[in-house]
Structure formats: C-alpha cells, structure tokens
Design a protein around this motif. Sequence first.
Motif, PDB file in Angstrom:
ATOM      1  N   GLY A  29       0.671  -1.029  -0.012  1.00 52.91           N
ATOM      2  CA  GLY A  29      -0.069   0.175   0.028  1.00 52.91           C
ATOM      3  C   GLY A  29       1.024   1.371   0.022  1.00 52.91           C
ATOM      4  O   GLY A  29       1.965   1.157   0.867  1.00 52.91           O
ATOM      5  N   ARG A  30       0.597   2.283  -0.920  1.00 50.59           N
ATOM      6  CA  ARG A  30       1.227   3.479  -0.944  1.00 50.59           C
ATOM      7  C   ARG A  30       1.230   4.393   0.223  1.00 50.59           C
ATOM      8  O   ARG A  30       1.928   5.321   0.262  1.00 50.59           O
ATOM      9  N   THR A  31      -0.041   4.071   1.223  1.00 51.85           N
ATOM     10  CA  THR A  31      -0.017   4.996   2.349  1.00 51.85           C
ATOM     11  C   THR A  31       0.672   4.258   3.572  1.00 51.85           C
ATOM     12  O   THR A  31       0.337   4.940   4.636  1.00 51.85           O
ATOM     13  N   PHE A  32       1.504   3.681   3.493  1.00 50.47           N
ATOM     14  CA  PHE A  32       2.188   2.809   4.641  1.00 50.47           C
ATOM     15  C   PHE A  32       2.460   3.840   5.582  1.00 50.47           C
ATOM     16  O   PHE A  32       2.564   3.969   6.891  1.00 50.47           O
ATOM     17  N   LYS A  33       3.293   4.820   5.149  1.00 50.19           N
ATOM     18  CA  LYS A  33       4.027   5.917   6.130  1.00 50.19           C
ATOM     19  C   LYS A  33       2.887   6.711   6.728  1.00 50.19           C
ATOM     20  O   LYS A  33       3.317   7.554   7.872  1.00 50.19           O
ATOM     21  N   ASP A  34       1.541   6.620   6.576  1.00 49.33           N
ATOM     22  CA  ASP A  34       0.553   7.616   7.236  1.00 49.33           C
ATOM     23  C   ASP A  34       0.115   6.680   8.398  1.00 49.33           C
ATOM     24  O   ASP A  34      -0.697   7.238   9.176  1.00 49.33           O
ATOM     25  N   TYR A  35       0.504   5.304   8.496  1.00 52.69           N
ATOM     26  CA  TYR A  35      -0.050   4.633   9.446  1.00 52.69           C
ATOM     27  C   TYR A  35       0.973   4.654  10.806  1.00 52.69           C
ATOM     28  O   TYR A  35       1.950   4.221  10.480  1.00 52.69           O
ATOM     29  N   SER A  36       0.410   4.420  11.947  1.00 51.77           N
ATOM     30  CA  SER A  36       1.186   4.042  13.079  1.00 51.77           C
ATOM     31  C   SER A  36       1.069   2.463  13.089  1.00 51.77           C
ATOM     32  O   SER A  36       0.152   1.863  12.679  1.00 51.77           O
ATOM     33  N   MET A  37       2.249   1.826  13.447  1.00 49.15           N
ATOM     34  CA  MET A  37       2.259   0.466  13.453  1.00 49.15           C
ATOM     35  C   MET A  37       2.433  -0.146  14.906  1.00 49.15           C
ATOM     36  O   MET A  37       2.905   0.578  15.617  1.00 49.15           O
ATOM     37  N   GLY A  38       2.157  -1.597  14.844  1.00 50.69           N
ATOM     38  CA  GLY A  38       2.224  -2.224  16.481  1.00 50.69           C
ATOM     39  C   GLY A  38       2.430  -3.632  16.069  1.00 50.69           C
ATOM     40  O   GLY A  38       1.996  -4.136  15.068  1.00 50.69           O
ATOM     41  N   TRP A  39       3.053  -4.025  17.115  1.00 47.85           N
ATOM     42  CA  TRP A  39       3.269  -5.589  17.543  1.00 47.85           C
ATOM     43  C   TRP A  39       2.316  -6.054  18.537  1.00 47.85           C
ATOM     44  O   TRP A  39       2.513  -5.495  19.676  1.00 47.85           O
ATOM     45  N   PHE A  40       1.552  -7.105  18.355  1.00 50.08           N
ATOM     46  CA  PHE A  40       0.715  -7.812  19.475  1.00 50.08           C
ATOM     47  C   PHE A  40       1.087  -9.109  19.499  1.00 50.08           C
ATOM     48  O   PHE A  40       1.763  -9.712  18.771  1.00 50.08           O
ATOM     49  N   ARG A  41       0.724  -9.793  20.673  1.00 48.27           N
ATOM     50  CA  ARG A  41       0.752 -11.127  20.748  1.00 48.27           C
ATOM     51  C   ARG A  41      -0.437 -11.923  21.584  1.00 48.27           C
ATOM     52  O   ARG A  41      -0.709 -11.184  22.214  1.00 48.27           O
ATOM     53  N   GLN A  42      -0.446 -13.123  21.243  1.00 49.69           N
ATOM     54  CA  GLN A  42      -1.403 -13.856  21.763  1.00 49.69           C
ATOM     55  C   GLN A  42      -1.069 -15.155  22.249  1.00 49.69           C
ATOM     56  O   GLN A  42      -0.859 -15.938  21.262  1.00 49.69           O
ATOM     57  N   ALA A  43      -0.910 -15.504  23.485  1.00 45.89           N
ATOM     58  CA  ALA A  43      -0.561 -16.872  23.876  1.00 45.89           C
ATOM     59  C   ALA A  43      -1.782 -17.792  24.167  1.00 45.89           C
ATOM     60  O   ALA A  43      -2.945 -17.053  24.505  1.00 45.89           O
ATOM     61  N   PRO A  44      -1.475 -19.007  24.109  1.00 48.99           N
ATOM     62  CA  PRO A  44      -2.708 -19.955  24.360  1.00 48.99           C
ATOM     63  C   PRO A  44      -3.588 -19.641  25.449  1.00 48.99           C
ATOM     64  O   PRO A  44      -2.700 -19.667  26.610  1.00 48.99           O
ATOM     65  N   GLY A  45      -4.700 -19.667  25.503  1.00 53.12           N
ATOM     66  CA  GLY A  45      -5.533 -19.227  26.475  1.00 53.12           C
ATOM     67  C   GLY A  45      -5.657 -17.867  27.072  1.00 53.12           C
ATOM     68  O   GLY A  45      -6.316 -17.568  28.105  1.00 53.12           O
ATOM     69  N   LYS A  46      -4.782 -16.905  26.416  1.00 56.93           N
ATOM     70  CA  LYS A  46      -4.803 -15.485  26.886  1.00 56.93           C
ATOM     71  C   LYS A  46      -5.191 -14.699  25.974  1.00 56.93           C
ATOM     72  O   LYS A  46      -5.311 -14.895  24.659  1.00 56.93           O
ATOM     73  N   GLU A  47      -5.553 -13.310  26.287  1.00 55.93           N
ATOM     74  CA  GLU A  47      -5.855 -12.420  25.267  1.00 55.93           C
ATOM     75  C   GLU A  47      -4.851 -11.763  24.715  1.00 55.93           C
ATOM     76  O   GLU A  47      -3.658 -11.766  25.055  1.00 55.93           O
ATOM     77  N   ARG A  48      -5.188 -11.247  23.642  1.00 51.77           N
ATOM     78  CA  ARG A  48      -4.142 -10.556  22.631  1.00 51.77           C
ATOM     79  C   ARG A  48      -3.753  -9.557  23.636  1.00 51.77           C
ATOM     80  O   ARG A  48      -4.504  -8.490  23.967  1.00 51.77           O
ATOM     81  N   GLU A  49      -2.304  -9.198  23.772  1.00 52.48           N
ATOM     82  CA  GLU A  49      -1.931  -7.843  24.131  1.00 52.48           C
ATOM     83  C   GLU A  49      -0.863  -7.165  23.248  1.00 52.48           C
ATOM     84  O   GLU A  49      -0.276  -7.564  22.377  1.00 52.48           O
ATOM     85  N   SER A  50      -0.734  -5.840  23.630  1.00 53.71           N
ATOM     86  CA  SER A  50       0.247  -4.910  22.758  1.00 53.71           C
ATOM     87  C   SER A  50       1.448  -5.221  23.294  1.00 53.71           C
ATOM     88  O   SER A  50       1.798  -5.272  24.324  1.00 53.71           O
ATOM     89  N   ASP A 110      10.919   0.882   8.677  1.00 51.57           N
ATOM     90  CA  ASP A 110      11.616   1.533   7.443  1.00 51.57           C
ATOM     91  C   ASP A 110      10.766   1.931   6.684  1.00 51.57           C
ATOM     92  O   ASP A 110       9.951   1.203   5.889  1.00 51.57           O
ATOM     93  N   ASN A 111      10.308   3.236   6.541  1.00 53.85           N
ATOM     94  CA  ASN A 111       9.287   3.834   5.550  1.00 53.85           C
ATOM     95  C   ASN A 111       9.411   3.628   4.173  1.00 53.85           C
ATOM     96  O   ASN A 111       8.574   3.435   3.194  1.00 53.85           O
ATOM     97  N   ALA A 112      10.682   3.646   3.875  1.00 54.24           N
ATOM     98  CA  ALA A 112      11.246   3.566   2.330  1.00 54.24           C
ATOM     99  C   ALA A 112      10.914   2.215   1.901  1.00 54.24           C
ATOM    100  O   ALA A 112      10.775   1.887   0.623  1.00 54.24           O
ATOM    101  N   LYS A 113      10.868   1.272   2.784  1.00 51.63           N
ATOM    102  CA  LYS A 113      10.901  -0.218   2.498  1.00 51.63           C
ATOM    103  C   LYS A 113       9.502  -0.897   3.036  1.00 51.63           C
ATOM    104  O   LYS A 113       9.262  -1.926   2.614  1.00 51.63           O
TER     105      LYS A 113
END
Length: 120
Positions: A26-47, A72-75
């Motif tokens: 997508g050409r608008t990638f640099k307009d978005y904030s980004m995040g990593w989340f994780r979800q372990a078995p039996g647990k809620e997704r967390e930031s 890396d917004n260029a990539k």
Amino acid sequence: QVQLVESGGELVQAGGSLRLSCAASGRTFKDYSMGWFRQAPGKERESVATISWNGNADHADSVKGRFTISRDNAKNMVYLQMNSLKPEDTAVYYCAAGVLFGWTLRADYWGQGTQVTVSS
C-alpha cells in the motif's frame, strides 16, 4: 488498504534472539502507526510495542529493555527485535496498522501472525 505479512517466528531457546519482520503493501504505509501484538494460548491478545509514522516508539513493561520496534518507511517494513527471550514470550505475534491514541494502537489492519516458541 494495507496488507500485512509477518515473518521470522520460530523455535528458539531461552536467552536467544529473534527478529520479526512485517512487510506492508500500500502506498500509504507511512501514514499509519504500527504495532506488534501477541497472543499466547488461553490468553487475550496484548500489545507488545507501538511506533508512530515518524519513529516514536513505546514498549510494554514486560518487554522493555529486551524488545525494540522499528520501521523503515522507504521499504514498507516494520521490525521487532527480540533479545533475551523467555518462555513466557511464547505466542503468536501479529503486526497491525492503525491509529495511535496516546500509545494505544487502534488497529485497522492485521497480519496473519507468526509463531514464536521459546523453550526453557
């Protein structure tokens, strides 16, 4: 529209390191904030970590000092460098794109996830 594809998850021993990557389309990638989340078995997704369009970042207390988010917004790429991994870091890790409210990401787009398993 943004499509996200994560990679880099695997089985690693405690104390080891991994780098997760998230490729965004997508050409608008640099307009978005980004995040990593994780979800372990039996647990809620967390930031795990969030990053603004210009690189300001925040990390959950449980990973602070061990994990680092970057982009890396260029990539159209987002990364999560994970060091000193612990068994409790075992989870499916998801990349997300959206809008930051403070340091909370309201995710509009999600990747499919990549499995990280840390053995003791």
